[in-house]
Write an enzyme that holds these catalytic residues in place. Structure first.
Site, PDB file in Angstrom:
ATOM      1  N   HIS B   6      21.617  12.082  70.384  1.00 40.06           N
ATOM      2  CA  HIS B   6      22.970  11.967  70.657  1.00 40.06           C
ATOM      3  C   HIS B   6      23.502  12.793  71.583  1.00 40.06           C
ATOM      4  O   HIS B   6      24.389  12.707  72.055  1.00 40.06           O
ATOM      5  CB  HIS B   6      23.700  12.403  69.121  1.00 40.06           C
ATOM      6  CG  HIS B   6      25.093  12.241  69.223  1.00 40.06           C
ATOM      7  ND1 HIS B   6      25.858  13.309  69.702  1.00 40.06           N
ATOM      8  CD2 HIS B   6      25.847  11.296  68.708  1.00 40.06           C
ATOM      9  CE1 HIS B   6      27.260  12.592  69.429  1.00 40.06           C
ATOM     10  NE2 HIS B   6      26.975  11.463  68.780  1.00 40.06           N
ATOM     11  N   LEU B  67      20.549   9.649  62.385  1.00 44.55           N
ATOM     12  CA  LEU B  67      20.309   9.404  60.872  1.00 44.55           C
ATOM     13  C   LEU B  67      20.530   8.099  60.450  1.00 44.55           C
ATOM     14  O   LEU B  67      19.666   7.458  59.694  1.00 44.55           O
ATOM     15  CB  LEU B  67      21.068  10.353  60.110  1.00 44.55           C
ATOM     16  CG  LEU B  67      20.880  11.775  59.850  1.00 44.55           C
ATOM     17  CD1 LEU B  67      21.898  12.587  59.287  1.00 44.55           C
ATOM     18  CD2 LEU B  67      19.335  11.900  59.330  1.00 44.55           C
ATOM     19  N   ALA B  68      21.697   7.377  60.899  1.00 44.20           N
ATOM     20  CA  ALA B  68      22.269   6.081  60.358  1.00 44.20           C
ATOM     21  C   ALA B  68      22.549   5.208  61.366  1.00 44.20           C
ATOM     22  O   ALA B  68      23.184   5.966  62.437  1.00 44.20           O
ATOM     23  CB  ALA B  68      23.191   6.387  59.310  1.00 44.20           C
ATOM     24  N   GLY B  70      25.539   3.435  63.516  1.00 45.17           N
ATOM     25  CA  GLY B  70      26.975   3.428  63.900  1.00 45.17           C
ATOM     26  C   GLY B  70      27.318   3.068  65.128  1.00 45.17           C
ATOM     27  O   GLY B  70      26.409   2.271  65.546  1.00 45.17           O
ATOM     28  N   VAL B  71      28.236   3.510  65.818  1.00 43.88           N
ATOM     29  CA  VAL B  71      28.475   3.030  67.053  1.00 43.88           C
ATOM     30  C   VAL B  71      27.433   3.047  68.241  1.00 43.88           C
ATOM     31  O   VAL B  71      27.225   2.161  69.054  1.00 43.88           O
ATOM     32  CB  VAL B  71      30.029   3.344  67.620  1.00 43.88           C
ATOM     33  CG1 VAL B  71      30.454   2.838  68.914  1.00 43.88           C
ATOM     34  CG2 VAL B  71      31.139   2.922  66.713  1.00 43.88           C
ATOM     35  N   HIS B  72      27.099   4.360  68.172  1.00 41.35           N
ATOM     36  CA  HIS B  72      25.953   4.517  69.460  1.00 41.35           C
ATOM     37  C   HIS B  72      24.938   3.555  69.073  1.00 41.35           C
ATOM     38  O   HIS B  72      24.282   2.932  70.052  1.00 41.35           O
ATOM     39  CB  HIS B  72      25.236   5.931  69.107  1.00 41.35           C
ATOM     40  CG  HIS B  72      26.380   6.946  69.740  1.00 41.35           C
ATOM     41  ND1 HIS B  72      27.097   6.606  71.040  1.00 41.35           N
ATOM     42  CD2 HIS B  72      26.757   7.914  69.318  1.00 41.35           C
ATOM     43  CE1 HIS B  72      27.740   7.511  71.218  1.00 41.35           C
ATOM     44  NE2 HIS B  72      27.596   8.551  70.427  1.00 41.35           N
TER      45      HIS B  72
END
Lengths: 130, 130
Positions: B6, B67-68, B70-72
């Site tokens: 990230h 982790l999960a 999402g938008v990325h």
């Protein structure tokens, strides 16, 4: 064990935290596991702390399901737990007694995490040529 | 393997991604592992894609250390890789040849993650009463 999640407008973080709490509960009887969220999702960390006050526990372990340290880990969660910044040990006031509280590390650098990344890579490659 | 992180203003996310890339490289010779970041930190994902163009590889596996979803995960990374949203397989144009590209899942719900949380809990409790 209070398993702390970040929370998200999308459903994936909440699902991850809740499913991981279930996996932990399946693996061991040592803990009563409750998931709680820092923002957006419910139940909140504060609500789950309240829920623990009436459980039959002799210690509270707070485990953040976060990848790495950051403002939530270093400041926000310790603030809610009544720990000084950098503090790992405190007490948890229950209904009628006080028990030790410990604050665990986030995931951080761990060979198990490397293994997980290798597994995700292999799974993706296996899908390429089933 | 391009290990995507990230990125963060604090040093911890970058450290986590880089150390995990080193752990993976120590565990296996199957991959050339390069860490790349979505924001703030360098090298960026784009810079590492460029770096892979001159490596001796026959496939590019992109593994997001998130982790999960999402938008990325669902939009930004597929956008950089030239994959449609939801797409897991594409091609990677190198200098002189084209190789398959696969896009792995983020961590997600996994019993290994539950194990990691139990380990972090035990470590914290062990510190309480050394």
């Amino acid at each position: 064990m209070l398993l702390v999640g970040h929370g998200s407008k999308l459903p994936y973080n909440k699902e991850l935290i809740e499913t991981t709490a279930e996996f932990i509960a399946e693996k061991t009887d040592e803990y009563i596991v409750k998931p709680g969220f820092m923002s957006i999702n419910a139940p909140t960390v504060e609500e789950q702390l309240d829920a623990f006050r009436t459980e039959d526990i002799n210690m509270l372990v707070v485990v953040p399901l976060f990848l790495a340290r950051g403002v939530h880990i270093d400041q926000d969660i310790p603030g809610i737990l009544g720990l000084p910044e950098g503090g790992r040990k405190g007490t948890f006031r229950m209904n009628g007694k006080t028990v030790p509280l410990v604050y665990a590390n986030p995931i951080g650098s761990d060979p198990l995490l490397a293994e997980l990344m290798l597994k995700n890579a292999s799974d993706a490659i296996a899908e390429l040529d089933p």
